[in-house]
Design a protein around this motif. Structure first.
Motif, PDB file in Angstrom:
ATOM      1  N   TRP A  60      53.303  37.321  31.749  1.00 17.38           N
ATOM      2  CA  TRP A  60      54.344  37.699  32.699  1.00 17.38           C
ATOM      3  C   TRP A  60      55.497  38.326  31.941  1.00 17.38           C
ATOM      4  CZ3 TRP A  60      51.553  33.447  34.166  1.00 17.38           C
ATOM      5  CH2 TRP A  60      51.238  33.335  35.513  1.00 17.38           C
ATOM      6  N   TYR A  61      56.080  39.367  32.547  1.00 13.88           N
ATOM      7  CA  TYR A  61      57.267  40.016  32.009  1.00 13.88           C
ATOM      8  C   TYR A  61      58.225  40.289  33.162  1.00 13.88           C
ATOM      9  CZ  TYR A  61      54.470  40.719  27.854  1.00 13.88           C
ATOM     10  OH  TYR A  61      53.697  40.507  26.744  1.00 13.88           O
ATOM     11  N   ASP A  62      59.513  40.346  32.845  1.00 15.48           N
ATOM     12  CA  ASP A  62      60.462  40.793  33.868  1.00 15.48           C
ATOM     13  C   ASP A  62      60.464  42.322  33.861  1.00 15.48           C
ATOM     14  OD1 ASP A  62      62.122  41.626  31.743  1.00 15.48           O
ATOM     15  OD2 ASP A  62      63.462  39.903  31.943  1.00 15.48           O
ATOM     16  N   LEU A  63      61.255  42.923  34.726  1.00 16.64           N
ATOM     17  CA  LEU A  63      61.269  44.382  34.837  1.00 16.64           C
ATOM     18  C   LEU A  63      61.832  45.076  33.604  1.00 16.64           C
ATOM     19  CD1 LEU A  63      62.220  44.938  38.580  1.00 16.64           C
ATOM     20  CD2 LEU A  63      59.968  45.056  37.493  1.00 16.64           C
ATOM     21  N   GLU A  64      62.515  44.329  32.752  1.00 15.48           N
ATOM     22  CA  GLU A  64      63.035  44.887  31.499  1.00 15.48           C
ATOM     23  C   GLU A  64      61.996  44.809  30.375  1.00 15.48           C
ATOM     24  OE1 GLU A  64      66.026  46.400  31.434  1.00 15.48           O
ATOM     25  OE2 GLU A  64      66.025  45.960  33.576  1.00 15.48           O
ATOM     26  N   GLY A  65      60.860  44.171  30.657  1.00 14.56           N
ATOM     27  CA  GLY A  65      59.821  44.028  29.643  1.00 14.56           C
ATOM     28  C   GLY A  65      59.967  42.794  28.787  1.00 14.56           C
ATOM     29  N   ASN A  66      60.821  41.867  29.170  1.00 12.05           N
ATOM     30  CA  ASN A  66      61.002  40.619  28.423  1.00 12.05           C
ATOM     31  C   ASN A  66      59.906  39.628  28.793  1.00 12.05           C
ATOM     32  OD1 ASN A  66      63.523  41.414  27.184  1.00 12.05           O
ATOM     33  ND2 ASN A  66      64.407  41.183  29.228  1.00 12.05           N
ATOM     34  N   PHE A  67      59.297  39.030  27.775  1.00 15.08           N
ATOM     35  CA  PHE A  67      58.225  38.052  27.970  1.00 15.08           C
ATOM     36  C   PHE A  67      58.755  36.818  28.685  1.00 15.08           C
ATOM     37  CE2 PHE A  67      55.948  34.280  26.450  1.00 15.08           C
ATOM     38  CZ  PHE A  67      54.659  34.592  26.854  1.00 15.08           C
ATOM     39  N   LEU A  68      58.009  36.343  29.708  1.00 15.75           N
ATOM     40  CA  LEU A  68      58.386  35.140  30.446  1.00 15.75           C
ATOM     41  C   LEU A  68      57.425  33.987  30.200  1.00 15.75           C
ATOM     42  CD1 LEU A  68      59.301  36.801  33.868  1.00 15.75           C
ATOM     43  CD2 LEU A  68      60.873  36.060  32.057  1.00 15.75           C
ATOM     44  N   LYS A  69      56.117  34.266  30.288  1.00 18.61           N
ATOM     45  CA  LYS A  69      55.131  33.196  30.185  1.00 18.61           C
ATOM     46  C   LYS A  69      53.740  33.813  30.047  1.00 18.61           C
ATOM     47  CE  LYS A  69      53.752  28.934  32.507  1.00 18.61           C
ATOM     48  NZ  LYS A  69      53.953  28.044  33.644  1.00 18.61           N
ATOM     49  N   ASP A  70      52.809  33.022  29.551  1.00 17.67           N
ATOM     50  CA  ASP A  70      51.413  33.466  29.531  1.00 17.67           C
ATOM     51  C   ASP A  70      50.525  32.398  30.157  1.00 17.67           C
ATOM     52  OD1 ASP A  70      51.329  31.554  27.506  1.00 17.67           O
ATOM     53  OD2 ASP A  70      51.110  33.007  25.913  1.00 17.67           O
ATOM     54  N   TYR A  71      49.340  32.814  30.528  1.00 14.73           N
ATOM     55  CA  TYR A  71      48.376  31.922  31.168  1.00 14.73           C
ATOM     56  C   TYR A  71      46.989  32.281  30.636  1.00 14.73           C
ATOM     57  CZ  TYR A  71      45.890  29.406  34.848  1.00 14.73           C
ATOM     58  OH  TYR A  71      45.066  28.544  35.534  1.00 14.73           O
ATOM     59  N   CYS A  72      46.306  31.295  30.092  1.00 16.75           N
ATOM     60  CA  CYS A  72      44.974  31.501  29.540  1.00 16.75           C
ATOM     61  C   CYS A  72      43.914  31.123  30.570  1.00 16.75           C
ATOM     62  CB  CYS A  72      44.806  30.666  28.272  1.00 16.75           C
ATOM     63  SG  CYS A  72      43.231  30.925  27.462  1.00 16.75           S
ATOM     64  N   LEU A  73      42.914  31.975  30.706  1.00 16.09           N
ATOM     65  CA  LEU A  73      41.845  31.776  31.694  1.00 16.09           C
ATOM     66  C   LEU A  73      40.571  31.192  31.085  1.00 16.09           C
ATOM     67  CD1 LEU A  73      42.247  35.306  33.305  1.00 16.09           C
ATOM     68  CD2 LEU A  73      43.049  33.150  34.285  1.00 16.09           C
ATOM     69  N   ILE A  74      40.617  30.799  29.824  1.00 20.52           N
ATOM     70  CA  ILE A  74      39.409  30.432  29.073  1.00 20.52           C
ATOM     71  C   ILE A  74      38.655  29.245  29.663  1.00 20.52           C
ATOM     72  CG2 ILE A  74      40.567  28.900  27.430  1.00 20.52           C
ATOM     73  CD1 ILE A  74      37.803  31.396  26.548  1.00 20.52           C
ATOM     74  N   ASP A  75      39.312  28.367  30.382  1.00 18.13           N
ATOM     75  CA  ASP A  75      38.640  27.182  30.913  1.00 18.13           C
ATOM     76  C   ASP A  75      38.029  27.387  32.289  1.00 18.13           C
ATOM     77  OD1 ASP A  75      39.080  25.599  28.662  1.00 18.13           O
ATOM     78  OD2 ASP A  75      41.093  25.073  29.344  1.00 18.13           O
ATOM     79  N   ILE A  76      38.134  28.591  32.831  1.00 12.69           N
ATOM     80  CA  ILE A  76      37.598  28.874  34.162  1.00 12.69           C
ATOM     81  C   ILE A  76      36.178  29.435  34.024  1.00 12.69           C
ATOM     82  CG2 ILE A  76      37.880  30.284  36.246  1.00 12.69           C
ATOM     83  CD1 ILE A  76      40.918  30.218  35.698  1.00 12.69           C
ATOM     84  N   GLN A  77      35.235  28.803  34.731  1.00  8.42           N
ATOM     85  CA  GLN A  77      33.869  29.335  34.759  1.00  8.42           C
ATOM     86  C   GLN A  77      33.875  30.532  35.696  1.00  8.42           C
ATOM     87  OE1 GLN A  77      31.667  28.331  32.771  1.00  8.42           O
ATOM     88  NE2 GLN A  77      32.125  26.220  32.303  1.00  8.42           N
ATOM     89  N   PRO A  78      33.216  31.615  35.460  1.00  7.01           N
ATOM     90  CA  PRO A  78      32.279  31.919  34.382  1.00  7.01           C
ATOM     91  C   PRO A  78      32.914  32.548  33.146  1.00  7.01           C
ATOM     92  CG  PRO A  78      32.168  33.631  36.027  1.00  7.01           C
ATOM     93  CD  PRO A  78      33.192  32.632  36.509  1.00  7.01           C
ATOM     94  N   ILE A  79      34.251  32.612  33.072  1.00 10.55           N
ATOM     95  CA  ILE A  79      34.911  33.199  31.899  1.00 10.55           C
ATOM     96  C   ILE A  79      34.556  32.433  30.635  1.00 10.55           C
ATOM     97  CG2 ILE A  79      37.146  33.684  30.821  1.00 10.55           C
ATOM     98  CD1 ILE A  79      38.234  34.179  33.666  1.00 10.55           C
ATOM     99  N   LYS A  80      34.511  31.117  30.727  1.00  8.28           N
ATOM    100  CA  LYS A  80      34.180  30.278  29.572  1.00  8.28           C
ATOM    101  C   LYS A  80      32.790  30.621  29.021  1.00  8.28           C
ATOM    102  CE  LYS A  80      34.500  25.478  28.182  1.00  8.28           C
ATOM    103  NZ  LYS A  80      34.898  24.136  28.637  1.00  8.28           N
ATOM    104  N   ASP A  81      31.813  30.778  29.919  1.00  8.72           N
ATOM    105  CA  ASP A  81      30.454  31.126  29.480  1.00  8.72           C
ATOM    106  C   ASP A  81      30.411  32.499  28.816  1.00  8.72           C
ATOM    107  OD1 ASP A  81      29.490  28.738  30.512  1.00  8.72           O
ATOM    108  OD2 ASP A  81      28.960  29.637  32.439  1.00  8.72           O
ATOM    109  N   TYR A  82      31.098  33.459  29.418  1.00  7.68           N
ATOM    110  CA  TYR A  82      31.097  34.813  28.860  1.00  7.68           C
ATOM    111  C   TYR A  82      31.820  34.838  27.513  1.00  7.68           C
ATOM    112  CZ  TYR A  82      31.498  39.870  28.496  1.00  7.68           C
ATOM    113  OH  TYR A  82      31.424  41.164  28.054  1.00  7.68           O
TER     114      TYR A  82
END
Length: 187
Positions: A57-79
């Motif tokens: 996530w970024y604000d409109l100025e391009g400043n970093f706000l947060k990240d979210y990892c999807l690695i534990d969601i199937q089928p992403i984990k398998d791939y």
């Protein structure tokens, strides 16, 4: 150099932003990070990384706000496990692997077209077994994400390779690049 950028309608660069370091250095390490940029209803920028299972996530100025990892969601984990294994080989180190083929924000939902692998469809020496027929629906609010469901798009009882999709009032429309057809689904 920052991997994401905003330009005006004439292509003139306005701002570069985004993290350059990889979350998972063992995969796609020879390639620059690639993103789909989406604007949320509360005017935040979602940077959906196509070659790592990560959303920033970024604000409109391009400043970093947060990240979210999807690695534990199937089928992403398998791939992810398949990509890790494949990139240990000499041939696999040269390949660029995508996790997310397309993204779309609709109201308070983020839809991600996932790349997946089906070992039963793999043929030695051919680039087979990879599909884009699952869409991950996520609820977004402020800088929080909650997985809602996986929408499996089966055409004639088999997986296929959707290249693009959109959400419409009646459901979902996807472009099947293998058959060169447009398919409609109810949600």
């Amino acid at each position: 150099e920052f991997p994401a950028y905003i330009s005006d309608l004439n292509g003139k660069l306005i701002k570069r932003f985004g993290k350059t370091e990889r979350y998972f250095p063992a995969i796609n390490s020879r390639h620059h990070r690639r993103f789909f940029l989406e604007m949320t209803t509360d005017e935040k920028i979602l940077a959906v990384c196509s070659d790592e299972p990560v959303i920033e996530w970024y604000d409109l100025e391009g400043n970093f706000l947060k990240d979210y990892c999807l690695i534990d969601i199937q089928p992403i984990k398998d791939y992810f496990q398949y990509v890790e294994k494949m990139q240990r080989s000499d041939e696999g180190k040269r390949l660029h692997c995508m996790f997310i083929a397309e993204s779309l924000v609709q109201n308070s939902r983020l839809y991600l077209l996932l790349v997946s692998f089906d070992e039963s469809q793999y043929e030695e020496g051919k680039r087979t077994g990879r599909f884009c027929s699952d869409i991950l629906e996520l609820e977004i609010e402020d800088v929080e994400i909650n997985p809602v469901r996986i929408i499996s798009l089966m055409y004639e009882n088999s997986k296929t390779f959707y290249y693009a999709f959109t959400i419409v009032e009646e459901g979902l429309i996807g472009y099947d690049i293998i058959r060169n057809e447009i398919h409609e689904y109810e949600l």
